[in-house]
Motif scaffolding. Structure first.
Motif, short mmCIF file in Angstrom:
data_model
loop_
_atom_site.label_atom_id
_atom_site.label_comp_id
_atom_site.label_asym_id
_atom_site.label_seq_id
_atom_site.Cartn_x
_atom_site.Cartn_y
_atom_site.Cartn_z
N GLY A 259 10.90 40.72 132.92
CA GLY A 259 10.72 40.70 131.37
C GLY A 259 9.34 40.71 130.65
N LEU A 260 8.41 40.97 131.65
CA LEU A 260 6.96 41.15 131.17
C LEU A 260 6.53 42.50 131.14
CD1 LEU A 260 5.27 37.90 132.73
CD2 LEU A 260 6.19 38.18 130.57
N SER A 261 7.36 43.42 131.55
CA SER A 261 6.88 44.71 131.58
C SER A 261 6.80 45.46 130.39
CB SER A 261 8.20 45.50 132.31
OG SER A 261 9.38 45.69 131.50
N GLU A 262 6.01 46.48 130.63
CA GLU A 262 5.67 47.09 129.20
C GLU A 262 6.82 47.87 128.65
OE1 GLU A 262 3.95 47.51 126.71
OE2 GLU A 262 1.93 48.32 127.38
N ILE A 263 6.52 48.15 127.26
CA ILE A 263 7.77 48.91 126.38
C ILE A 263 8.41 49.85 127.32
CG2 ILE A 263 8.33 50.37 124.50
CD1 ILE A 263 5.56 48.82 123.16
N ASP A 264 9.72 49.96 127.17
CA ASP A 264 10.54 51.05 127.70
C ASP A 264 10.77 52.22 126.48
OD1 ASP A 264 12.30 52.78 128.54
OD2 ASP A 264 14.00 51.29 129.11
N CYS A 265 10.02 53.30 126.90
CA CYS A 265 9.83 54.39 125.86
C CYS A 265 10.92 55.21 125.99
CB CYS A 265 8.41 54.96 125.95
SG CYS A 265 7.11 53.66 125.30
N GLY A 266 11.57 55.07 127.07
CA GLY A 266 12.83 55.97 127.20
C GLY A 266 12.41 57.28 127.72
N GLU A 267 13.01 58.52 126.84
CA GLU A 267 12.60 59.74 127.15
C GLU A 267 11.05 60.23 126.93
OE1 GLU A 267 13.43 62.10 122.99
OE2 GLU A 267 15.29 61.70 124.60
N LEU A 268 10.29 59.23 126.58
CA LEU A 268 8.80 59.46 126.51
C LEU A 268 7.95 58.96 127.69
CD1 LEU A 268 8.28 58.54 122.63
CD2 LEU A 268 8.78 60.72 123.61
N GLU A 269 8.70 58.23 128.35
CA GLU A 269 7.95 58.07 129.57
C GLU A 269 7.31 59.11 130.43
OE1 GLU A 269 7.12 54.73 130.56
OE2 GLU A 269 8.54 53.81 129.07
N GLY A 270 6.15 58.70 130.68
CA GLY A 270 5.26 59.91 131.37
C GLY A 270 4.76 61.13 130.46
N ARG A 271 5.24 61.12 129.36
CA ARG A 271 4.84 62.25 128.52
C ARG A 271 3.58 62.17 128.02
NH1 ARG A 271 9.54 65.04 125.96
NH2 ARG A 271 8.04 66.53 125.50
N ASP A 272 2.51 63.02 128.11
CA ASP A 272 1.43 62.84 127.29
C ASP A 272 0.77 63.98 126.17
OD1 ASP A 272 0.79 65.04 128.88
OD2 ASP A 272 -0.98 63.82 130.15
N ASP A 273 1.86 64.80 125.76
CA ASP A 273 1.49 65.73 124.79
C ASP A 273 1.51 65.21 123.53
OD1 ASP A 273 4.54 66.44 123.83
OD2 ASP A 273 4.61 65.62 125.61
N ALA A 274 1.01 65.87 122.82
CA ALA A 274 0.61 65.37 121.30
C ALA A 274 1.90 65.06 120.54
CB ALA A 274 -0.07 66.25 120.33
N TYR A 275 2.75 65.85 120.80
CA TYR A 275 4.29 65.69 119.85
C TYR A 275 4.86 64.45 120.35
CZ TYR A 275 8.99 66.32 118.81
OH TYR A 275 10.53 66.05 118.11
N SER A 276 4.82 64.20 121.76
CA SER A 276 5.50 63.08 122.27
C SER A 276 4.74 61.62 121.84
CB SER A 276 5.51 62.93 123.87
OG SER A 276 6.42 64.06 124.28
N TRP A 277 3.48 61.67 121.89
CA TRP A 277 2.39 60.43 121.31
C TRP A 277 2.75 60.36 119.75
CZ3 TRP A 277 0.58 56.81 123.73
CH2 TRP A 277 0.12 56.80 124.83
N GLY A 278 3.09 61.31 118.92
CA GLY A 278 3.38 61.14 117.73
C GLY A 278 4.64 60.57 117.60
N ARG A 279 5.82 60.71 118.26
CA ARG A 279 6.98 60.12 118.25
C ARG A 279 6.71 58.66 118.67
NH1 ARG A 279 10.63 63.41 121.86
NH2 ARG A 279 12.11 61.81 121.40
N TYR A 280 5.99 58.34 119.73
CA TYR A 280 5.71 57.13 120.08
C TYR A 280 5.09 56.24 118.99
CZ TYR A 280 3.46 53.05 122.47
OH TYR A 280 3.08 51.95 122.73
N GLU A 281 4.07 56.92 118.49
CA GLU A 281 3.48 55.93 117.44
C GLU A 281 4.04 55.50 116.26
OE1 GLU A 281 -0.04 58.26 116.86
OE2 GLU A 281 -0.80 57.77 118.62
N ARG A 282 5.22 56.60 115.95
CA ARG A 282 6.08 56.53 114.82
C ARG A 282 7.03 55.11 115.08
NH1 ARG A 282 5.68 61.89 114.25
NH2 ARG A 282 7.47 62.52 115.75
N VAL A 283 7.41 55.00 116.25
CA VAL A 283 8.50 53.95 116.48
C VAL A 283 7.70 52.63 116.36
CG1 VAL A 283 9.90 52.97 118.34
CG2 VAL A 283 10.31 55.23 117.74
N TYR A 284 6.50 52.89 117.23
CA TYR A 284 5.69 51.58 117.60
C TYR A 284 5.19 50.91 116.32
CZ TYR A 284 2.44 48.41 119.67
OH TYR A 284 1.61 47.37 120.42
N ASP A 285 4.76 51.80 115.39
CA ASP A 285 4.40 51.41 114.08
C ASP A 285 5.41 50.70 113.34
OD1 ASP A 285 1.70 52.49 114.01
OD2 ASP A 285 1.94 54.31 113.09
#
Length: 135
Positions: free
Chosen positions: A15-41
């Protein structure tokens, strides 16, 4: 390292694990970071049902984190080692002084958050992102 220094026996809690980002896990391209930031915001704005595609919602992250925190004895100190993203998005919602945490900064690596029990299931955040131990 912490358990050895303090003479504690560590106990893993999923239960203390980091956020489960689903299909974004392990991705580091700008598009994926943008998708992550939209949800995280949305999480930071307490949109409880905002979800990472194939991952979890804020509500699910909150529930798993709160469940682990509820296992800590109210009359003893507990040390929970977790991750910055889930801490920053969930802990303010567990605290009675959440308004003071609305614009909290991120956490540095090994930054400490100190909570005290307010009543069962609710806490007061006494300190955020302490780093004096790094001196």
């Amino acid at each position: 390292i912490i358990s050895q220094s303090l003479g504690l026996t560590p106990h893993a809690e999923d239960g203390l694990s980091e956020i489960d980002c689903g299909e974004l896990e392990g991705r580091d391209d700008a598009y994926s970071w943008g998708r992550y930031e939209r949800v995280y915001d949305r999480w930071l704005k307490a949109e409880w049902d905002a979800r990472f595609v194939g991952g979890e919602s804020l509500r699910e992250a909150y529930n798993r984190f709160a469940d682990v925190l509820s296992k800590a004895a109210y009359d003893e100190n507990a040390l929970l080692v977790t991750h910055g993203g889930v801490t920053r998005s969930v802990v303010p919602r567990l605290c009675v002084n959440a308004a003071a945490l609305q614009r909290v900064s991120g956490l540095i690596t090994t930054g400490l958050v100190v909570l005290s029990v307010y009543d069962p299931g609710r806490y007061s955040c006494e300190s955020w992102n302490l780093k004096e131990h790094l001196n």
